[in-house]
Design a protein around this motif. Structure first.
Motif, PDB file in Angstrom:
ATOM      1  N   LYS A 274       4.973  11.628   6.676  1.00 25.46           N
ATOM      2  CA  LYS A 274       5.875  12.787   6.631  1.00 25.46           C
ATOM      3  C   LYS A 274       7.289  12.414   7.080  1.00 25.46           C
ATOM      4  CE  LYS A 274       2.253  16.211   7.185  1.00 25.46           C
ATOM      5  NZ  LYS A 274       1.609  17.212   8.018  1.00 25.46           N
ATOM      6  N   LEU A 275       7.878  11.481   6.326  1.00 21.94           N
ATOM      7  CA  LEU A 275       9.243  11.031   6.652  1.00 21.94           C
ATOM      8  C   LEU A 275      10.264  12.122   6.349  1.00 21.94           C
ATOM      9  CD1 LEU A 275       8.890   7.554   4.973  1.00 21.94           C
ATOM     10  CD2 LEU A 275       9.004   7.946   7.420  1.00 21.94           C
ATOM     11  N   ARG A 288      13.876  -1.191   7.222  1.00 23.41           N
ATOM     12  CA  ARG A 288      12.870  -0.675   8.180  1.00 23.41           C
ATOM     13  C   ARG A 288      11.495  -0.929   7.582  1.00 23.41           C
ATOM     14  NH1 ARG A 288      13.742   5.474   9.451  1.00 23.41           N
ATOM     15  NH2 ARG A 288      11.623   5.712   8.663  1.00 23.41           N
ATOM     16  N   GLN A 289      10.577  -1.363   8.412  1.00 23.85           N
ATOM     17  CA  GLN A 289       9.309  -1.870   7.896  1.00 23.85           C
ATOM     18  C   GLN A 289       8.579  -0.869   7.009  1.00 23.85           C
ATOM     19  OE1 GLN A 289       7.161  -4.385  10.698  1.00 23.85           O
ATOM     20  NE2 GLN A 289       5.274  -3.501   9.962  1.00 23.85           N
ATOM     21  N   ASP A 290       8.473   0.387   7.481  1.00 20.24           N
ATOM     22  CA  ASP A 290       7.715   1.377   6.698  1.00 20.24           C
ATOM     23  C   ASP A 290       8.426   1.710   5.381  1.00 20.24           C
ATOM     24  OD1 ASP A 290       9.798   2.472   8.104  1.00 20.24           O
ATOM     25  OD2 ASP A 290       8.828   4.399   8.474  1.00 20.24           O
ATOM     26  N   ILE A 291       9.785   1.752   5.429  1.00 19.40           N
ATOM     27  CA  ILE A 291      10.539   2.049   4.203  1.00 19.40           C
ATOM     28  C   ILE A 291      10.449   0.881   3.223  1.00 19.40           C
ATOM     29  CG2 ILE A 291      12.829   2.589   3.259  1.00 19.40           C
ATOM     30  CD1 ILE A 291      11.721   4.845   4.913  1.00 19.40           C
ATOM     31  N   LYS A 296       8.896  -1.343  -1.919  1.00 17.56           N
ATOM     32  CA  LYS A 296       8.307  -2.412  -2.728  1.00 17.56           C
ATOM     33  C   LYS A 296       7.212  -1.855  -3.644  1.00 17.56           C
ATOM     34  CE  LYS A 296       9.088  -6.417   0.273  1.00 17.56           C
ATOM     35  NZ  LYS A 296       8.420  -7.449   1.079  1.00 17.56           N
ATOM     36  N   GLN A 297       6.419  -0.957  -3.093  1.00 15.29           N
ATOM     37  CA  GLN A 297       5.338  -0.386  -3.895  1.00 15.29           C
ATOM     38  C   GLN A 297       5.904   0.463  -5.042  1.00 15.29           C
ATOM     39  OE1 GLN A 297       2.237   1.525  -1.522  1.00 15.29           O
ATOM     40  NE2 GLN A 297       2.655   0.131   0.155  1.00 15.29           N
ATOM     41  N   LEU A 429      21.692   0.407   3.900  1.00 17.68           N
ATOM     42  CA  LEU A 429      21.732   1.714   4.550  1.00 17.68           C
ATOM     43  C   LEU A 429      22.200   2.771   3.563  1.00 17.68           C
ATOM     44  CD1 LEU A 429      21.223   2.706   7.504  1.00 17.68           C
ATOM     45  CD2 LEU A 429      23.704   2.777   7.762  1.00 17.68           C
ATOM     46  N   TYR A 430      21.415   3.836   3.436  1.00 19.32           N
ATOM     47  CA  TYR A 430      21.764   4.950   2.551  1.00 19.32           C
ATOM     48  C   TYR A 430      21.771   6.238   3.357  1.00 19.32           C
ATOM     49  CZ  TYR A 430      20.928   1.754  -1.312  1.00 19.32           C
ATOM     50  OH  TYR A 430      20.997   0.694  -2.186  1.00 19.32           O
TER      51      TYR A 430
END
Length: 1309
Positions: A274-275, A288-291, A296-297, A429-430
């Motif tokens: 739930k970003l 950032r690792q999760d992003i 990539k997916q 960065l966006y």
């Protein structure tokens, strides 16, 4: 060769074979590793010789070939000798060659079988040994890899792309089901990371087809998804590598499993984490690792989305449906609160992610491109995933409502997004605003694509959050246009940058796409609210107020571009011209066309203070003139715009600009152009724009008259010629080139003079000569020109038709040939090229000497071309008389025929029948005999099969063989008992009866539709006489003042007639005698009538000073209408003159009688000076207008052929349909126009073209429409059959047509 026998290989030979096999497999590794299954890999190996050009260079193949030769060489030699000697066994089939026989015998031999068995046993040992060594190497590599893992940690994951490394650079081996079961267990989430990593490594080396077909795939897939969601990038990246490899080299039944797994994994990730989007100036860091993992997916999915369309049609629809549905399921994930409230956090959705990767929704455009996938997309959107469209629509509405025109930050966002890949450093960065903007762009592209298709438009209206009424298609288009109005001003430093991601550019792309499709435009653009929105800023500016536009110049140009696209189509044009509910003016509504033309006038007059900058002012003015041009280059559009005098506004601006452009200094080599120089160059461009727009008035007959009146026709035609030679398109909205415009211009005297002075005529003549006589010298030797099979070869056809179009009108012939003599030189240089029409006639038509024959390389082809051109020109009686009077064409042709007799010296013998003599015979008959379709017989131009190939008589002197003159029954001149004759006899005091003419018309229509043959002879003469007398006595019907004509009999009799008139009189007498209407002594009466007519008309001729040949004196052609009246009155000169005198006071005479208004005082001086007759500028203008509405296919056929209805009608009407209709129909044409009104001339032409409908369409396809219309009579046409149709046209169009006809005596503007 190593030691080996036919029974076994030595150990050394086995080792060498193993080495060579390994080398071969390495060479073809890429081919095998790309195979989706073992079966496919086997197929590749079996067909390697067919597909690999290096096959015979592989050492392994060379080794085997040498082995086969040593094993079977002796057998092959023995069998070959046996077959050659005929000894040994007989050959099984007679078709068998020696090679086939030897091959079969060798394969049946014991040596062959022993060799194959030995080879098979040896290869089994070699392959087994190779596999064992491969597995050992693999284990050793894995051990080394584990060691390097502990040393280097995660250093090899520095690339930020899951599939950037080629999946084919890894080892490749087949794997057993048991091994896969073990790997699936090792991948269980409860196992240690190292164990799972090793299992993934092994999995990456296995063929994907084996992995997906194993029994434990469901468990394996579950564990792979868990590893994909693992926070450790080592594991998730490894799974992604396996997925990337599988997606890149597997069939759809395999890849859809992987793709759906990926989509479900992403879906669960978004649901779990739930970003949310960052607030304020903070941004999302893609490192950032999760992003990174999500990105990539999603990128892998997006790459597959764009590629899968190329092959999914080859697989069952359910596979494609699974892929589409899993995508929509992922993308439709949204928080319940929609876009959130002010200040609350907004969710980071999968849509943000895909928009960041594929901002213009390329994946969706590709899915929508093919019908196969599009139907599935629409079905799923309608049934389950409409929320996707709702979200996209909501995003556009949100952008529109949240965009602040005063403090717009979009420009910064666009610039940062446009330049994100410039330089070596990549952006990481966006900000939230950037992410929201990418989502908006993606949504806009998706909606734009949806609107293109009927099923996409059916999804509307759509209910969206926080909006009371559902959003309709029209609402959406209005919102998009409103977004375009908020276009941010481009930064001064970067004004030239085409911001492809700006809202305006995107909206314009959508609008242009919709405008180019008929159904889309009808549903989306041709709606009142849309037109109102487009016109709103224009109306505001017209009222002198400030329009609420962020960048007025740019926005106005975009508005004009959209309006032009709408005006280009029939429906859009009709909407602009006639729909009065679009714009509410003061009191009564006005049409959009009126608003646009008023605004254009104000722009040209520079009365809008908003647009002060000259460059931007020219840009906006040019854009709006272009909108007007889409209207005024049609007959109906010009009808609406004419009162505004736009042609004068544009001409005034051009004259002013041309004065400025003359000051452009001569460029100095090496000098840097200054600002003032650049400004003057802009002035030159603006001058060309104005000329281009003025030129487009020439698309219609009345428009051409308006253009001529501006005084810019010569410059416009010169400009057209410059574009024509470069083969440039007329404009982005035109489907055809300048052909129609050239034909239209060539129909008038000033037009053809302008074409001549521009160089067009010379260029056309040179082009024709080059095609006929020259050709490229370097090509001739290698590729000789084929012998032409048709009289006009395909290579010459286009030039021939262009020449026919140019010379179609008698005005063109008069101006180009009048008083021009033929060179008739004593000697012609072979390199001498003709440069004028007289030169062309001299070299190709009047080939009357050996010198001329020898000057032609392709005599027969070129002379045939000339004779065909002469044939078409002679169809116009006025052109024929000019050619005959100046060049004695018929005498020249007769002499050529005489020279073509076997004994030409004595004039006796047989005619030599060849292509040229047949052509000449046809032309001589055409020139000598006048008559309609059933009144004369023209010899065909083709020979027929059989013993007598040409049964038609040839002749070399007059009179003409009687074969070509058909016998007609004698005309009955007695009083015919009919209602109309009774009616005419009973009305003695008709002048006092106001309703007499109405009764006459009713009686005429009744008789014409029941017994039309009664309207002939004395009945016809009485009808015309009494109708004209009644009309001329009525002040309301009298148009011209009564002629105060007093001519002394002796004065007229002593007057002389021109040679053209004498030839015309002879032709008329021949026709009248043939019709049995004239006595043998009628010549003197007809000559007297002609002199009276000339005297009458000369008294009403204005004093003109003109360089035009047509205005140098009396009417240059023969008065065919006066001849027609003479024949109707059966040679009664006094009766005919009396009728013409009374008729000359009526409006009908202006159109029925072409000579009546030639240079007349009854026309405004400037129109009389132009030599453009009302028959052209008025009658044929309305013929074209009505034809477009009533018979649109015929109108389109003319456009496609580059010919114009006006050209043909001018010819028909100029010679009173002589040679095109039979005499009774010519009489009915005259009587109908006199009794029913002059506007029936227009309806008559439309009826004739409607009658020829099928023929016109057929000859448009065969590319000879103009030749057909000019050479062929109008078969089967009867005025009586079409009178009812013409009455229908009268009810619809009389007010417009007759009003304009009555305005001929007024100034044009």
């Amino acid at each position: 060769m190593h030691n080996k026998t036919m029974s076994h290989f030595s150990a050394e030979a086995e080792a060498e074979l193993q080495s060579l096999l390994r080398q071969l497999l390495k060479s073809i590794k890429d081919r095998i590793s790309g195979a989706p299954s073992i079966e496919c890999a086997e197929e590749i190996l079996l067909h390697l010789e067919e597909t690999d050009k290096n096959f015979h260079n592989y050492e392994f193949v060379k080794y085997l070939r040498q082995y086969v030769e040593s094993s079977l060489g002796a057998v092959i030699e023995e069998e070959t000798e046996g077959c050659a000697r005929g000894e040994g066994h007989a050959v099984g089939s007679v078709q068998d060659t020696l090679v086939h026989a030897v091959t079969r015998k060798t394969r049946e031999s014991g040596e062959y079988k022993q060799m194959m068995q030995t080879l098979k046993n040896t290869m089994m040992v070699v392959v087994e040994s190779l596999i064992n060594k491969f597995e050992e190497d693999q284990l050793r590599k894995e051990e080394m890899h584990r060691e390097s893992q502990h040393q280097q940690s995660n250093s090899h994951y520095t690339d930020n792309c899951s599939d950037s490394d080629s999946s084919f650079n890894q080892s490749y081996a087949f794997i057993k089901q048991e091994q896969l079961q073990v790997l699936a267990e090792k991948l269980d989430p409860s196992r240690p990371k190292e164990v799972r990593w090793e299992a993934l490594q092994a999995l990456c080396c296995a063929p994907p087809s084996d992995v997906l077909s194993c029994e434990s795939w469901s468990g394996l897939r579950r564990n792979l998804s868990a590893a994909l969601a693992d926070p450790d990038p080592d594991l998730s990246d490894k799974v992604l590598r396996f997925f990337a490899k599988t997606l890149s080299c597997s069939p759809l039944n395999v890849t859809r499993e992987i793709y759906t797994s990926l989509a479900k994994s992403l879906e669960s990730d978004f649901l779990y984490h739930k970003l949310s989007l960052p607030t304020g100036s903070a941004g999302i860091d893609v490192n950032r690792q999760d992003i990174t993992r999500l990105l990539k997916q999603m990128r892998l999915m997006n790459d597959f989305q764009k590629e899968v369309t190329t092959f999914w049609i080859r697989h069952p629809e359910k596979y494609m449906e699974e892929i589409i549905e899993s995508t929509f399921s992922l993308l439709s994930l949204q928080p319940e609160h929609g876009l959130g409230t002010q200040g609350s956090e907004k969710a980071f959705e999968p849509m943000h992610l895909i928009a960041l990767l594929d901002i213009k929704a390329t994946w969706f455009k590709k899915w929508m491109h093919g019908y196969y996938s599009r139907t599935v997309v629409f079905r799923l959107l309608e049934r389950k995933y409409k929320s996707l469209i709702v979200a996209a629509l909501q995003q556009c509405i949100h952008y529109y409502e949240s965009c602040d025109p005063v403090r717009d930050e979009t420009a910064e966002v666009i610039r940062s997004m446009e330049h994100q890949h410039i330089g070596t450093a990549q952006r990481t960065l966006y900000t939230a605003k950037e992410l929201e903007y990418t989502y908006f762009v993606h949504s806009l592209c998706v909606l734009g694509r949806l609107l293109m298709y009927t099923n996409g438009r059916k999804l509307f209206p759509i209910t969206v959050w926080k909006r009371k009424d559902p959003v309709s298609l029209t609402d959406l288009v209005v919102i998009l246009i409103s977004i375009m109005y908020q276009h941010p001003k481009p930064p001064h430093s970067d004004s030239s940058h085409a911001d492809s991601l700006s809202p305006t550019t995107l909206v314009m792309e959508v609008l242009s796409t919709l405008g180019d499709r008929t159904e889309c435009a009808a549903e989306c653009l041709y709606q009142t609210p849309v037109i109102e929105t487009l016109l709103a800023p224009i109306i505001t500016l017209l009222k002198g107020k400030q329009a609420n536009l962020n960048s007025p110049e740019t926005t106005l140009i975009h508005i004009a571009d959209t309006l032009a696209r709408i005006a280009t189509t029939e429906r859009g044009l009709s909407l602009f011209l006639y729909e009065r509910n679009l714009v509410s003016g003061e009191g009564e509504g006005i049409s959009a066309a009126h608003v646009i033309v008023q605004f254009t006038q104000r722009l040209l007059a520079k009365e809008l203070p908003l647009l002060q900058n000259a460059e931007t002012s020219h840009g906006v003015s040019g854009a709006f003139i272009f909108v007007c041009r889409q209207m005024y280059n049609t007959c109906e559009g010009l009808q609406v715009l004419r009162p505004y005098g736009l042609h004068e506004c544009i001409a005034a601006a051009w004259k002013k600009t041309s004065c400025l452009s003359e000051r452009v200094p001569t460029p100095v080599p090496g000098a840097i152009p200054g600002t003032s120089s650049q400004e003057l160059q802009n002035v030159v461009v603006w001058e060309e724009t104005l000329l281009d727009n003025l030129l487009n008035f020439a698309a219609t007959p009345k428009g051409l008259l308006l253009l001529q009146q501006t005084g810019a026709i010569n410059e416009c035609v010169t400009y057209m010629f410059s574009r024509f030679t470069k083969k440039l398109q007329v404009s982005r909205c035109e489907k055809f080139g300048y052909g129609v415009m050239v034909t239209q211009v060539a129909a008038t005297a000033p037009g053809v003079v302008a074409l001549h002075s521009s160089g067009f005529v010379q260029a056309l003549v040179v082009e024709i000569w080059s095609v006929l006589e020259c050709g490229r010298e370097d090509v001739r030797v290698v590729h000789p020109k084929s012998t032409p099979m048709d009289p006009i070869d395909r290579s010459c056809l286009k030039s021939f038709l262009s020449l026919v179009n140019l010379l179609s009108s008698p005005h063109a012939v008069w101006e180009l040939l009048g008083q021009q003599s033929l060179p008739n030189k004593a000697e012609y240089n072979l390199r001498e090229m003709p440069t004028s029409i007289t030169d062309l006639i001299d070299r190709l038509i009047a080939v009357n000497s050996d010198v001329k024959i020898h000057s032609l390389f392709n005599y027969e082809q070129s002379h045939t071309f000339g004779l065909r051109l002469l044939s078409v020109m002679c169809c116009n009686l006025d052109s024929l008389l000019l050619l005959e009077s100046q060049y004695n064409i018929s005498d020249m042709l007769l002499q050529c025929q005489k020279d073509n007799i076997t004994d030409s010296s004595s004039g006796e013998g047989d005619f030599i029948i060849d292509g040229l003599s047949v052509e000449r015979n046809h032309i001589l008959v055409r020139m000598s005999v006048i008559g309609g379709p059933s009144e004369r017989r023209l010899p065909p131009r083709a020979l027929q099969k059989g013993t007598d190939p040409y049964p038609w008589p040839m002749f070399s002197s007059y009179p003409l063989p009687k074969y070509y003159i058909l016998n007609l029954p004698k005309t009955t001149w007695g009083k015919q008992d009919s209602e109309i004759s009774t009616f005419l006899a009973s009305t003695k005091n008709m002048e006092k009866d106001g309703s007499w003419m109405d009764t006459c018309r009713r009686q005429y229509c009744k008789v014409m539709t029941t017994k039309s043959n009664i309207v002939s002879g004395n009945v016809l003469a009485d009808l015309l006489e009494k109708a004209v007398l009644h009309l001329s006595a009525s002040p309301s019907e009298r148009f011209f003042p009564p002629a105060d004509y007093i001519a002394s009999e002796s004065g007229v009799k002593t007057g002389s007639l021109s040679y053209v008139d004498q030839l015309g009189i002879q032709a008329s007498l021949r026709y009248g005698r043939y019709l049995k209407l004239l006595r043998d002594d009628s010549e003197q009466d007809l000559c007297l009538l002609m002199k009276h007519c000339q005297e009458l008309l000369s008294q009403q001729r204005a004093k003109l000073t003109s360089e035009l040949y047509t205005l140098q004196g009396a009417y240059p052609g023969h008065d065919w209408f006066a001849s027609t009246v003479f024949l109707i009155m059966a040679g009664d000169m006094e009766r005919a003159l009396r009728l013409l005198l009374h008729l000359s006071t009526l409006l009908t005479s202006a159109f029925l009688w072409p000579a009546r208004l030639h240079g007349s005082v009854h026309l405004p001086m400037e129109i009389a000076q132009s030599s453009i007759h009302p028959v052209y500028s008025c009658t044929t203008h309305y013929v074209e207008m009505l034809l477009k509405t009533e018979v649109p296919l015929v109108f389109s056929a003319f456009r496609m052929s580059g010919f114009t209805p006006s050209q043909m009608c001018v010819q028909w009407l100029g010679q009173c349909f002589w040679n095109y209709l039979d005499w009774p129909e010519i009489c009915h044409y005259v009587s109908t126009c006199v009794v029913m009104g002059p506007d029936y001339q227009v309806y008559m032409c439309v009826a004739v073209l409607k009658h020829l409908h099928q023929d016109i369409l057929q000859h448009t396809q065969t590319q000879d429409l103009q030749v057909f219309l000019k050479e062929e009579p109008i078969q089967g046409f009867r005025v009586s059959n079409y009178l009812e149709y013409m009455e229908g046209l009268e009810r619809s169009y009389r007010t417009m047509v007759l009003t304009d006809m009555k305005n001929i005596s007024q100034r044009i503007s």
